[in-house]
Design a protein around this motif. Structure first.
Motif, PDB file in Angstrom:
ATOM      1  N   ALA A  61       0.836  -1.209   0.000  1.00  0.00           N
ATOM      2  CA  ALA A  61       0.000   0.000   0.000  1.00  0.00           C
ATOM      3  C   ALA A  61       0.866   1.253   0.000  1.00  0.00           C
ATOM      4  N   TYR A  62       2.016   1.220   0.727  1.00  0.00           N
ATOM      5  CA  TYR A  62       2.925   2.371   0.728  1.00  0.00           C
ATOM      6  C   TYR A  62       3.525   2.606  -0.660  1.00  0.00           C
ATOM      7  N   LEU A  63       3.825   1.521  -1.368  1.00  0.00           N
ATOM      8  CA  LEU A  63       4.352   1.658  -2.724  1.00  0.00           C
ATOM      9  C   LEU A  63       3.318   2.327  -3.635  1.00  0.00           C
ATOM     10  N   PHE A  64       2.080   1.858  -3.541  1.00  0.00           N
ATOM     11  CA  PHE A  64       1.017   2.457  -4.353  1.00  0.00           C
ATOM     12  C   PHE A  64       0.809   3.921  -3.980  1.00  0.00           C
ATOM     13  N   MET A  65       0.874   4.199  -2.681  1.00  0.00           N
ATOM     14  CA  MET A  65       0.674   5.569  -2.218  1.00  0.00           C
ATOM     15  C   MET A  65       1.774   6.484  -2.770  1.00  0.00           C
ATOM     16  N   THR A  66       2.997   5.980  -2.845  1.00  0.00           N
ATOM     17  CA  THR A  66       4.097   6.748  -3.426  1.00  0.00           C
ATOM     18  C   THR A  66       3.779   7.151  -4.863  1.00  0.00           C
ATOM     19  N   ILE A 100      11.249   2.627 -17.843  1.00  0.00           N
ATOM     20  CA  ILE A 100      12.220   2.559 -16.743  1.00  0.00           C
ATOM     21  C   ILE A 100      11.554   2.033 -15.475  1.00  0.00           C
ATOM     22  N   SER A 101      10.337   2.513 -15.206  1.00  0.00           N
ATOM     23  CA  SER A 101       9.595   2.051 -14.030  1.00  0.00           C
ATOM     24  C   SER A 101       9.366   0.548 -14.078  1.00  0.00           C
ATOM     25  N   LEU A 102       8.945   0.041 -15.226  1.00  0.00           N
ATOM     26  CA  LEU A 102       8.699  -1.391 -15.378  1.00  0.00           C
ATOM     27  C   LEU A 102       9.990  -2.188 -15.212  1.00  0.00           C
ATOM     28  N   PHE A 103      11.071  -1.673 -15.779  1.00  0.00           N
ATOM     29  CA  PHE A 103      12.352  -2.382 -15.678  1.00  0.00           C
ATOM     30  C   PHE A 103      12.810  -2.484 -14.219  1.00  0.00           C
ATOM     31  N   LEU A 104      12.685  -1.407 -13.475  1.00  0.00           N
ATOM     32  CA  LEU A 104      13.128  -1.416 -12.080  1.00  0.00           C
ATOM     33  C   LEU A 104      12.346  -2.436 -11.253  1.00  0.00           C
ATOM     34  N   LEU A 115      10.366   2.009  -4.651  1.00  0.00           N
ATOM     35  CA  LEU A 115       9.812   3.350  -4.410  1.00  0.00           C
ATOM     36  C   LEU A 115      10.122   4.277  -5.580  1.00  0.00           C
ATOM     37  N   VAL A 116      11.345   4.213  -6.088  1.00  0.00           N
ATOM     38  CA  VAL A 116      11.709   5.010  -7.261  1.00  0.00           C
ATOM     39  C   VAL A 116      10.858   4.611  -8.455  1.00  0.00           C
ATOM     40  N   SER A 117      10.633   3.306  -8.594  1.00  0.00           N
ATOM     41  CA  SER A 117       9.779   2.816  -9.680  1.00  0.00           C
ATOM     42  C   SER A 117       8.393   3.433  -9.615  1.00  0.00           C
TER      43      SER A 117
END
Length: 423
Positions: A61-66, A100-104, A115-117
């Motif tokens: 949930a924190y990842l989604f919130m980011t 880039i997001s998908l690759f990470l 989190l960067v993703s």
């Protein structure tokens, strides 16, 4: 000039217009469908991917919130720049940041990297739901076609998007079965790269009309967008309706599977979730076709014509009311599978109407010179609202969350019915 010559010239002009419209429609839709397949491919297995890394529901949930925080800040910033930097450039930046997001996500299970993703995916989402549409509307208005044809194009895009979701779900299942949990994300990168190539070849650049040569700073661009947003009640109320509906939509995406699993406990019912997702997308497609019918004001009945009395504002108000009713059913009968499943489909049906009608209203109300900035600003409250709910997701029951969604949509229906009913 004779009557026959005028008729011939008029016919030639109409033929050229049809060719231009078809060219624009094809150039937009082939890109839109490609990037949407990339977006849909990652959805079904993102939660499972993070579970395979060993993360808890709270950490996920924190990842989604980011991502939503990033959408509110970075997405707004980059969306605002599209009016001065160019909409095509920003669409290409979407493809880059999405890839880039998908690759990470598949390169490492490190939480900081993930989190960067999600920071990048939040930026990408902000661009996906603003800049692509902004590019289309600017190109369409340059051709001088009537708005009803743009309505049909939005309906076609929503219908095709539902089909893309079904295809992406099938491809994602096949990829996981054949190559493992990370495979759908690799395929999604391929579609994102393909989208960038298509944009480079098929699209030309466009800008905000008055800003193309002005060299305005980001601060000035956002300030101009805020002026437009608060200039009158119509755009502001449209943004409020968007916030209320899309907040509930993202909550639904988060809750519909665990809510159904909870209802299935200690019952003999069985629900194949893959098929459920496909039928939900069919409901979206049917909703988009109803919008097409409702905006085709003149219809033939036998040998006579009859007319629809629905404005787009009325359609949006009714859509929000339908959504409120479906969430009310989810809240009152949260443990009844035979109520939940039809309620899910009714809500997705309203989603199919919502997206073309909200896009059409934004095209009519928001001026081209600051369209990307205003559309990005309209998404800020939605991102903040979803973040607030995700922050409290462990302390609020699913029944209460569904009830909150019902109230939000009911409020939106009333506001739109009062302020936008004549549009």
């Amino acid at each position: 000039m004779s009557f026959d010559e005028e008729s011939i010239l008029g016919h030639d002009r109409s033929t050229r217009d049809d060719k231009e419209l078809n060219r624009l429609s094809q150039a937009y839709l082939v890109v839109y469908y490609t990037v949407m397949v990339s977006d849909w491919l990652q959805g079904p297995y993102l939660y499972k991917l993070y579970q395979s890394y060993g993360y808890t529901m709270q950490a996920i949930a924190y990842l989604f919130m980011t991502g939503f925080v990033s959408g509110a800040i970075a997405g707004t910033t980059m969306g605002g720049l599209a009016d001065t930097w160019g909409r095509k450039k920003m669409c290409l930046i979407f493809c880059l940041t999405s890839s880039i997001s998908l690759f990470l996500r598949i390169a490492t299970s490190s939480f900081p990297i993930l989190l960067v993703s999600h920071l990048l995916s939040g930026l990408s989402a902000g661009l996906l739901f603003t800049v692509f549409e902004t590019w289309l509307v600017a190109e369409y208005q340059d051709l001088g076609f009537p708005s009803r044809l743009l309505d049909r194009l939005f309906a076609t895009a929503t219908f095709g998007n539902g089909l893309c979701a079904i295809i992406a779900g099938i491809v994602a299942n096949w990829a996981v079965d054949s190559l493992g949990i990370q495979a759908p994300f690799m395929v999604a990168i391929g579609f994102s790269v393909m989208g960038a190539l298509l944009i480079s070849v098929l699209w030309k650049e466009n800008y905000g009309i008055s800003k193309e040569m002005s060299g305005q700073s980001l601060k000035e661009t956002i300030a101009e967008g805020l002026k437009v947003l608060f200039r009158g009640s119509r755009i502001f109320s449209l943004g409020l309706a968007q916030t209320l509906f899309e907040c509930s939509m993202y909550i639904f995406v988060l809750l519909y599977t665990p809510a159904l699993e909870q209802a299935l406990e200690n019952q003999d019912d069985y629900v194949p979730f893959g098929y459920l997702f496909s039928t939900l997308m069919v409901a979206v497609m049917l909703g988009s076709q109803l919008f097409r019918v409702l905006t085709q004001h003149t219809r033939k009945l036998g040998n006579s014509n009859f007319y629809w009395a629905f404005t787009k504002g009325t359609i949006l108000s009714l859509t929000l009311a339908i959504s409120a009713g479906s969430f009310g059913a989810m809240a009152f009968w949260a443990n009844n599978v035979r109520v939940l499943i039809p309620a899910y489909h009714i809500f997705e049906f309203s989603v199919g109407i919502y997206f073309p009608v909200i896009s059409s209203l934004k095209a009519n109300l928001i001026p081209n010179d600051s369209r990307a900035a205003v559309m990005s600003l309209l998404r800020v409250p939605m991102n903040i609202g979803v973040c607030a709910i995700l922050w409290q997701v462990d302390s609020i029951s699913m029944t209460m969350l569904f009830a909150i969604c019902a109230c939000m949509n009911a409020i939106g229906a009333i506001i739109v019915g009062i302020l936008l009913r004549t549009i």
